[in-house]
Design a protein around this motif. Structure first.
Motif, PDB file in Angstrom:
ATOM      1  N   ALA A   1       1.114  -6.817  19.545  1.00 20.08           N
ATOM      2  CA  ALA A   1       2.272  -7.440  19.891  1.00 20.08           C
ATOM      3  C   ALA A   1       2.829  -8.346  18.624  1.00 20.08           C
ATOM      4  N   ASN A   2       1.719  -8.754  17.758  1.00 19.93           N
ATOM      5  CA  ASN A   2       2.158  -9.369  16.664  1.00 19.93           C
ATOM      6  C   ASN A   2       2.308  -8.597  15.290  1.00 19.93           C
ATOM      7  N   ALA A   3       1.907  -7.240  15.544  1.00 21.22           N
ATOM      8  CA  ALA A   3       2.281  -6.548  14.305  1.00 21.22           C
ATOM      9  C   ALA A   3       1.456  -6.950  13.217  1.00 21.22           C
ATOM     10  N   ILE A   4       0.067  -7.302  13.578  1.00 22.63           N
ATOM     11  CA  ILE A   4      -0.704  -7.797  12.403  1.00 22.63           C
ATOM     12  C   ILE A   4      -1.316  -6.493  11.629  1.00 22.63           C
ATOM     13  N   THR A   5      -0.705  -6.111  10.671  1.00 25.06           N
ATOM     14  CA  THR A   5      -1.014  -4.677   9.842  1.00 25.06           C
ATOM     15  C   THR A   5      -2.336  -4.936   9.018  1.00 25.06           C
ATOM     16  N   GLY A   6      -3.099  -3.824   8.845  1.00 21.82           N
ATOM     17  CA  GLY A   6      -4.357  -3.795   8.241  1.00 21.82           C
ATOM     18  C   GLY A   6      -5.400  -3.245   9.061  1.00 21.82           C
ATOM     19  N   VAL A   7      -6.555  -3.445   8.593  1.00 17.10           N
ATOM     20  CA  VAL A   7      -7.907  -2.809   9.387  1.00 17.10           C
ATOM     21  C   VAL A   7      -8.578  -3.649  10.307  1.00 17.10           C
ATOM     22  N   HIS A   8      -8.748  -3.272  11.518  1.00 18.31           N
ATOM     23  CA  HIS A   8      -9.359  -4.200  12.413  1.00 18.31           C
ATOM     24  C   HIS A   8     -10.733  -3.896  12.892  1.00 18.31           C
ATOM     25  N   LEU A   9     -11.499  -4.904  13.152  1.00 21.30           N
ATOM     26  CA  LEU A   9     -12.878  -4.573  13.648  1.00 21.30           C
ATOM     27  C   LEU A   9     -12.957  -5.955  14.531  1.00 21.30           C
ATOM     28  N   ARG A  10     -14.090  -5.610  15.417  1.00 16.41           N
ATOM     29  CA  ARG A  10     -14.568  -6.474  16.243  1.00 16.41           C
ATOM     30  C   ARG A  10     -16.005  -6.659  16.655  1.00 16.41           C
ATOM     31  N   LYS A  11     -16.431  -7.742  16.858  1.00 19.84           N
ATOM     32  CA  LYS A  11     -17.898  -7.951  17.289  1.00 19.84           C
ATOM     33  C   LYS A  11     -17.960  -8.992  18.485  1.00 19.84           C
ATOM     34  N   ASN A  12     -18.917  -8.928  19.250  1.00 30.69           N
ATOM     35  CA  ASN A  12     -19.273 -10.184  20.142  1.00 30.69           C
ATOM     36  C   ASN A  12     -19.748 -11.110  19.520  1.00 30.69           C
ATOM     37  N   ASN A  13     -20.104 -12.131  20.015  1.00 33.58           N
ATOM     38  CA  ASN A  13     -20.686 -13.599  19.547  1.00 33.58           C
ATOM     39  C   ASN A  13     -22.321 -13.180  19.142  1.00 33.58           C
ATOM     40  N   ASP A  14     -22.868 -12.493  19.929  1.00 28.20           N
ATOM     41  CA  ASP A  14     -24.325 -11.982  19.572  1.00 28.20           C
ATOM     42  C   ASP A  14     -24.218 -11.206  18.300  1.00 28.20           C
ATOM     43  N   ASP A  15     -23.477 -10.002  18.197  1.00 30.41           N
ATOM     44  CA  ASP A  15     -23.604  -9.200  17.181  1.00 30.41           C
ATOM     45  C   ASP A  15     -22.970  -9.634  15.759  1.00 30.41           C
ATOM     46  N   ILE A  16     -22.222 -10.563  15.986  1.00 31.98           N
ATOM     47  CA  ILE A  16     -21.502 -11.112  14.480  1.00 31.98           C
ATOM     48  C   ILE A  16     -22.278 -11.955  13.865  1.00 31.98           C
ATOM     49  N   GLN A  17     -23.583 -12.380  14.626  1.00 36.21           N
ATOM     50  CA  GLN A  17     -24.567 -13.294  13.772  1.00 36.21           C
ATOM     51  C   GLN A  17     -24.837 -12.770  12.598  1.00 36.21           C
TER      52      GLN A  17
END
Length: 490
Positions: free
Chosen positions: A423-439
């Motif tokens: 929706a916000n057209a955030i161009t680039g490469v996107h990754l995601r982690k939950n709170n446990d995994d991002i530690q």
């Protein structure tokens, strides 16, 4: 030579259709100075509702604004601003000196605007701007009582003014809500133990009622709504140790009688939906409709499509004849069209969630500088910073740079995350982690400074060889300073 000014209308209530004549003269404004023009649906500020006023060579301007309701708005120029009290069928003359911020008013709305300007309701009180918070047992003597003296002095000015009783009523109401809102925000940002700030809020807000104190509801009243809902929530959860009492409290505030049901609604529809459920039970129908319409606009503007749609359905169900439906329908249609457009510059790789090490992931971009943004869809400052990214990317267009985003959100928020970046057209490469995994990622990036783990947003730069570089990474809001920093590694 033209100077663009901006008029921001932030609140109002329905009256007969008429015009508001605004004219005046500006001097000592830098060439090209911009004052952000904005006419929000109900209250608040949204970029897409700007209305510019253009001055002539001598700095004069004149405009007739169609108004069907009384509004509190403001002029903004540079880092300064001034409220404007606009009423259909009236006129206002503004004389502004851009060098020192001096402003004078004329016309039949002059006295109301002059006093409104002196009250400085757009400013946070001094006690709030001090980053060092006092202890809970010092609140009365160091914060509340001193500010109440200042408030009393302002109310005396209002009472001594030649304004009408209803105008005085409005200004005194806004002063009161200004006080309540900022004490509430102060306490919630004080980092006291949860029980301490919750008990303080319950006691402090005990005498407040949802009924507005004036016929015209201003921006501080609408801010008060959220503070009041927070008070209701704190009071309900103070009964958590008594299952029967807790169930009754939840039913009274939200319309559900179990904590599990409440959390299920929160996970499915978001906190804003819960707030609206509370507003619907505590406030009058007109306020509830306005609040809901504005929240829908806010969610659509923020790219939170699912939450916005759920709130839109609620407005259709509970306010079938709402005057806001046509506008919101148009906004939603435009958003849905944007969502349906495939943007090949938004990249979510197959291992967006399963990658193990960020430095290993970055190696695929050898020969390019990588700007890493660690953020969350729940993080207001993160999303505010992203508003500056389009201009940064415009400056860096065609250069060997990759914008890499690592979002921290629960796995069940995956769709919400995808909606937001689309929706916000955030161009680039996107990754995601939950709170446990991002530690593990935090430890990898900052192995020697655990105190900075979990600070959102945080930014990093990798050079063309995949090495983590620079200590003081600039934010998107730093503008040219960030561009300069990135170019150092190209």
């Amino acid at each position: 030579m033209k100077i663009i000014l901006t008029l921001v209308a932030v609140c109002g209530y329905l009256v007969s259709y008429a015009q508001f004549d605004l004219k005046g003269h500006m001097k000592n404004l830098p060439t090209g100075e911009t004052v952000i023009v904005n006419a929000p649906l109900v209250f608040g500020y949204f970029d897409d509702m700007n209305t510019p006023l253009t001055t002539d060579e001598d700095g004069n301007f004149s405009v007739k604004l169609p108004l069907d309701e009384e509004k509190i708005g403001y002029l903004r120029w540079g880092d300064r601003q001034a409220f404007l009290w606009m009423r259909p069928g009236t006129d206002l003359t503004v004389e502004l000196d851009g060098s020192n911020g001096q402003i004078a008013f004329g016309g039949n709305m002059a006295e109301a605007n002059a006093l409104l300007h002196k009250l400085e309701l757009w400013k946070a009180p001094l006690f709030f701007t001090d980053s060092k918070r006092v202890a809970v047992n010092e609140m009365q003597t160091r914060i509340i009582q001193p500010y109440l003296k200042q408030l009393a002095a302002k109310i005396t000015k209002v009472d001594a003014s030649p304004l009408t009783p209803s105008e005085k009523e409005f200004l005194k109401a806004e002063l009161h809500y200004h006080f309540i809102v900022y004490v509430d925000l102060y306490v919630r940002t004080a980092r006291w133990p949860r029980e301490e700030w919750s008990n303080f809020i319950i006691e402090f807000m005990q005498g407040e009622t949802p009924q507005p104190k004036s016929a015209l509801q201003g921006p501080m009243y609408y801010s008060f709504i959220d503070a009041y809902v927070g008070f209701l929530a704190s009071r309900a959860f103070s009964n958590r140790d008594d299952p029967t009492k807790f169930a009754k409290s939840l039913k009274s505030v939200y319309g559900v009688s179990s904590f599990d049901s409440l959390m299920s609604l929160a996970h499915e529809h978001g906190e804003t939906f819960l707030n609206w459920m509370a507003v619907k039970r505590a406030f009058d129908a007109n306020t509830t409709e306005r609040y809901l319409a504005q929240q829908i606009k806010g969610k659509y503007d923020d790219g939170e499509v699912s939450t916005g749609n759920r709130l839109f359905e609620a407005l259709e169900l509970h306010n079938r004849n709402s005057t806001y439906l046509d506008t919101l329908t148009s906004i939603r249609a435009s958003l849905m069209k944007r969502m349906a457009t495939i943007n090949n510059d938004i990249i979510v790789p197959d291992d967006y969630r399963t990658f193990q090490q960020i430095k290993t992931f970055v190696k695929q971009f050898q020969g390019k500088v990588v700007y890493l943004d660690i953020w969350g869809t729940w993080c207001g400052p993160c999303k505010e910073e992203m508003r500056y990214l389009p201009s940064i990317k415009e400056h860096m267009e065609g250069k060997n740079i990759v914008f890499l985003y690592l979002d921290m959100d629960d796995d069940e928020k995956d769709n919400k995350w995808r909606e937001y970046i689309q929706a916000n057209a955030i161009t680039g490469v996107h990754l995601r982690k939950n709170n446990d995994d991002i530690q593990a990622i935090w430890k990898e990036l900052m192995p020697d400074d655990a105190s900075k783990h979990g600070r959102y947003p945080t930014y990093f730069i990798f050079d063309k060889h995949g090495n983590l570089v620079a200590d003081d990474i600039k934010r998107p809001s730093d503008g040219k300073d960030l561009v300069k920093q990135l170019e150092e590694y190209l």
